[in-house]
Write a protein that holds these residues in place. Sequence first.
Motif, PDB file in Angstrom:
ATOM      1  N   ASP A 155       0.664  -1.200  -0.052  1.00  0.00           N
ATOM      2  CA  ASP A 155       0.097  -0.003  -0.047  1.00  0.00           C
ATOM      3  C   ASP A 155       0.786   1.286   0.038  1.00  0.00           C
ATOM      4  OD1 ASP A 155      -2.330  -1.464  -0.044  1.00  0.00           O
ATOM      5  OD2 ASP A 155      -2.773  -1.331   2.077  1.00  0.00           O
ATOM      6  N   SER A 156       1.845   1.423   0.683  1.00  0.00           N
ATOM      7  CA  SER A 156       2.871   2.501   0.844  1.00  0.00           C
ATOM      8  C   SER A 156       3.384   2.696  -0.289  1.00  0.00           C
ATOM      9  CB  SER A 156       3.849   2.143   1.926  1.00  0.00           C
ATOM     10  OG  SER A 156       4.781   1.105   1.580  1.00  0.00           O
ATOM     11  N   MET A 157       4.013   1.325  -1.131  1.00  0.00           N
ATOM     12  CA  MET A 157       4.489   1.714  -2.559  1.00  0.00           C
ATOM     13  C   MET A 157       3.294   2.263  -3.458  1.00  0.00           C
ATOM     14  SD  MET A 157       6.700  -1.851  -2.973  1.00  0.00           S
ATOM     15  CE  MET A 157       6.424  -1.673  -4.773  1.00  0.00           C
ATOM     16  N   GLN A 158       2.090   1.833  -3.367  1.00  0.00           N
ATOM     17  CA  GLN A 158       1.002   2.216  -4.203  1.00  0.00           C
ATOM     18  C   GLN A 158       0.908   3.861  -3.893  1.00  0.00           C
ATOM     19  OE1 GLN A 158      -2.391   0.072  -3.737  1.00  0.00           O
ATOM     20  NE2 GLN A 158      -2.203  -0.825  -5.764  1.00  0.00           N
ATOM     21  N   GLU A 159       1.039   4.268  -2.675  1.00  0.00           N
ATOM     22  CA  GLU A 159       0.802   5.774  -2.567  1.00  0.00           C
ATOM     23  C   GLU A 159       1.925   6.402  -2.790  1.00  0.00           C
ATOM     24  OE1 GLU A 159      -1.658   7.274  -1.140  1.00  0.00           O
ATOM     25  OE2 GLU A 159      -2.833   5.462  -1.033  1.00  0.00           O
ATOM     26  N   ASP A 160       3.160   5.930  -2.744  1.00  0.00           N
ATOM     27  CA  ASP A 160       4.278   6.633  -3.394  1.00  0.00           C
ATOM     28  C   ASP A 160       4.333   6.768  -4.768  1.00  0.00           C
ATOM     29  OD1 ASP A 160       6.775   7.712  -3.187  1.00  0.00           O
ATOM     30  OD2 ASP A 160       7.767   5.982  -3.711  1.00  0.00           O
ATOM     31  N   PHE A 161       3.566   5.729  -5.605  1.00  0.00           N
ATOM     32  CA  PHE A 161       3.556   5.624  -6.982  1.00  0.00           C
ATOM     33  C   PHE A 161       2.466   6.643  -7.462  1.00  0.00           C
ATOM     34  CE2 PHE A 161       1.413   4.098 -10.844  1.00  0.00           C
ATOM     35  CZ  PHE A 161       2.474   4.028 -11.853  1.00  0.00           C
ATOM     36  N   LYS A 162       1.414   6.931  -6.743  1.00  0.00           N
ATOM     37  CA  LYS A 162       0.377   7.746  -6.963  1.00  0.00           C
ATOM     38  C   LYS A 162       0.949   9.273  -6.839  1.00  0.00           C
ATOM     39  CE  LYS A 162      -3.512   5.320  -5.399  1.00  0.00           C
ATOM     40  NZ  LYS A 162      -4.745   4.974  -4.267  1.00  0.00           N
ATOM     41  N   ARG A 163       1.757   9.478  -5.845  1.00  0.00           N
ATOM     42  CA  ARG A 163       2.126  10.767  -5.601  1.00  0.00           C
ATOM     43  C   ARG A 163       3.199  11.064  -6.611  1.00  0.00           C
ATOM     44  NH1 ARG A 163       7.112  12.201  -3.957  1.00  0.00           N
ATOM     45  NH2 ARG A 163       7.393  10.651  -3.052  1.00  0.00           N
ATOM     46  N   THR A 165       3.072   9.662  -9.660  1.00  0.00           N
ATOM     47  CA  THR A 165       2.201  10.021 -11.027  1.00  0.00           C
ATOM     48  C   THR A 165       1.731  11.279 -11.034  1.00  0.00           C
ATOM     49  OG1 THR A 165       1.784   7.714 -11.007  1.00  0.00           O
ATOM     50  CG2 THR A 165       0.515   8.880 -12.378  1.00  0.00           C
ATOM     51  N   TYR A 166       1.292  11.789  -9.932  1.00  0.00           N
ATOM     52  CA  TYR A 166       0.556  13.102  -9.961  1.00  0.00           C
ATOM     53  C   TYR A 166       1.510  14.293 -10.072  1.00  0.00           C
ATOM     54  CZ  TYR A 166      -1.798  17.379  -7.665  1.00  0.00           C
ATOM     55  OH  TYR A 166      -2.330  18.296  -7.583  1.00  0.00           O
ATOM     56  N   MET A 167       2.677  14.086  -9.658  1.00  0.00           N
ATOM     57  CA  MET A 167       3.649  15.294  -9.863  1.00  0.00           C
ATOM     58  C   MET A 167       4.067  15.209 -11.154  1.00  0.00           C
ATOM     59  SD  MET A 167       6.106  14.684  -6.423  1.00  0.00           S
ATOM     60  CE  MET A 167       7.469  15.657  -7.284  1.00  0.00           C
ATOM     61  N   ASN A 168       4.235  14.053 -11.770  1.00  0.00           N
ATOM     62  CA  ASN A 168       4.574  13.997 -13.170  1.00  0.00           C
ATOM     63  C   ASN A 168       3.538  14.429 -14.308  1.00  0.00           C
ATOM     64  OD1 ASN A 168       7.010  12.813 -12.974  1.00  0.00           O
ATOM     65  ND2 ASN A 168       6.123  10.477 -13.444  1.00  0.00           N
ATOM     66  N   ILE A 169       2.187  14.244 -13.913  1.00  0.00           N
ATOM     67  CA  ILE A 169       1.231  14.938 -14.415  1.00  0.00           C
ATOM     68  C   ILE A 169       1.139  16.489 -14.580  1.00  0.00           C
ATOM     69  CG2 ILE A 169      -1.376  15.194 -14.550  1.00  0.00           C
ATOM     70  CD1 ILE A 169      -1.543  12.139 -13.978  1.00  0.00           C
ATOM     71  N   LYS A 170       1.536  16.874 -13.249  1.00  0.00           N
ATOM     72  CA  LYS A 170       1.568  18.271 -13.061  1.00  0.00           C
ATOM     73  C   LYS A 170       2.602  18.840 -13.707  1.00  0.00           C
ATOM     74  CE  LYS A 170      -1.771  19.507 -10.402  1.00  0.00           C
ATOM     75  NZ  LYS A 170      -2.921  20.162 -11.058  1.00  0.00           N
ATOM     76  N   PHE A 171       3.781  18.389 -14.037  1.00  0.00           N
ATOM     77  CA  PHE A 171       4.967  18.719 -14.801  1.00  0.00           C
ATOM     78  C   PHE A 171       4.582  18.976 -16.144  1.00  0.00           C
ATOM     79  CE2 PHE A 171       8.082  17.120 -11.354  1.00  0.00           C
ATOM     80  CZ  PHE A 171       8.037  18.358 -10.669  1.00  0.00           C
ATOM     81  N   VAL A 172       3.835  17.654 -16.664  1.00  0.00           N
ATOM     82  CA  VAL A 172       3.380  18.042 -18.167  1.00  0.00           C
ATOM     83  C   VAL A 172       2.396  19.155 -18.233  1.00  0.00           C
ATOM     84  CG1 VAL A 172       2.388  16.516 -19.971  1.00  0.00           C
ATOM     85  CG2 VAL A 172       3.980  15.420 -18.403  1.00  0.00           C
ATOM     86  N   GLU A 173       1.489  19.158 -17.461  1.00  0.00           N
ATOM     87  CA  GLU A 173       0.585  20.201 -17.576  1.00  0.00           C
ATOM     88  C   GLU A 173       1.328  21.651 -17.565  1.00  0.00           C
ATOM     89  OE1 GLU A 173      -2.369  19.912 -14.250  1.00  0.00           O
ATOM     90  OE2 GLU A 173      -3.170  18.320 -15.470  1.00  0.00           O
ATOM     91  N   GLU A 174       2.064  21.642 -16.703  1.00  0.00           N
ATOM     92  CA  GLU A 174       3.011  23.029 -16.753  1.00  0.00           C
ATOM     93  C   GLU A 174       3.672  23.057 -17.995  1.00  0.00           C
ATOM     94  OE1 GLU A 174       3.153  25.699 -14.557  1.00  0.00           O
ATOM     95  OE2 GLU A 174       1.314  24.649 -13.483  1.00  0.00           O
TER      96      GLU A 174
END
Length: 197
Positions: A155-163, A165-174
């Motif tokens: 579960d902790s690995m999944q949370e880290d992966f989600k975080r 992924t969210y940061m990568n999406i934000k970088f692509v949006e910017e």
Amino acid sequence: MEPVAGSLLAPLLLAGAAFSNHLTDSYGATANYWAIGLHISCWIAQFVGHGIFEGRAPALLDNLVQAFFLAPFFVWMEILFLFGYRPGLQSRIAKAVEKEVDKFHQSKLHGNGRATNGKIIRTIASLALSLAVYKYAHGDPDKQPLLTRWLHYYDSMQEDFKRKTYMNIKFVEEAGKDRHLFETAPFVGHMELKFPE
């Protein structure tokens, strides 16, 4: 080995896996405790049943692959045979089983007590090993079972992966916004750049 029977069993296995995931999501570690408890109880019942009613050790002690993979499939084939699936195959399997049972009875008549004693010792040793694994699984200072700790780690690995992924999406949006701003900005003409002197 038996593609039609395997294809019929596959949806049941997938449904069982999905239901297990649902129970784990709904009840967390409690579902795992119940599953492990039932699993251990069924193994003990199998050892007792084999010892009392058959007078022989379970197939688990002879062949792990047979015990874990072929035996459940054999039970599935028995269920299909009840509905009339491949009667020729059923009669061939029944004859082979009958031969094995006769061989077993012959070995008991000729006093093959040594082999039986060896199997009893292996049965006791496997139970002791199971208890040792169980104790090791509960050796954590937090008193959490090993499987629960693995699930928490996953579960902790999944949370880290989600975080991430969210940061990568934000970088692509910017980056997309910057590109859009650059492409839509009015052209100001020629610009001279000079080095400071």
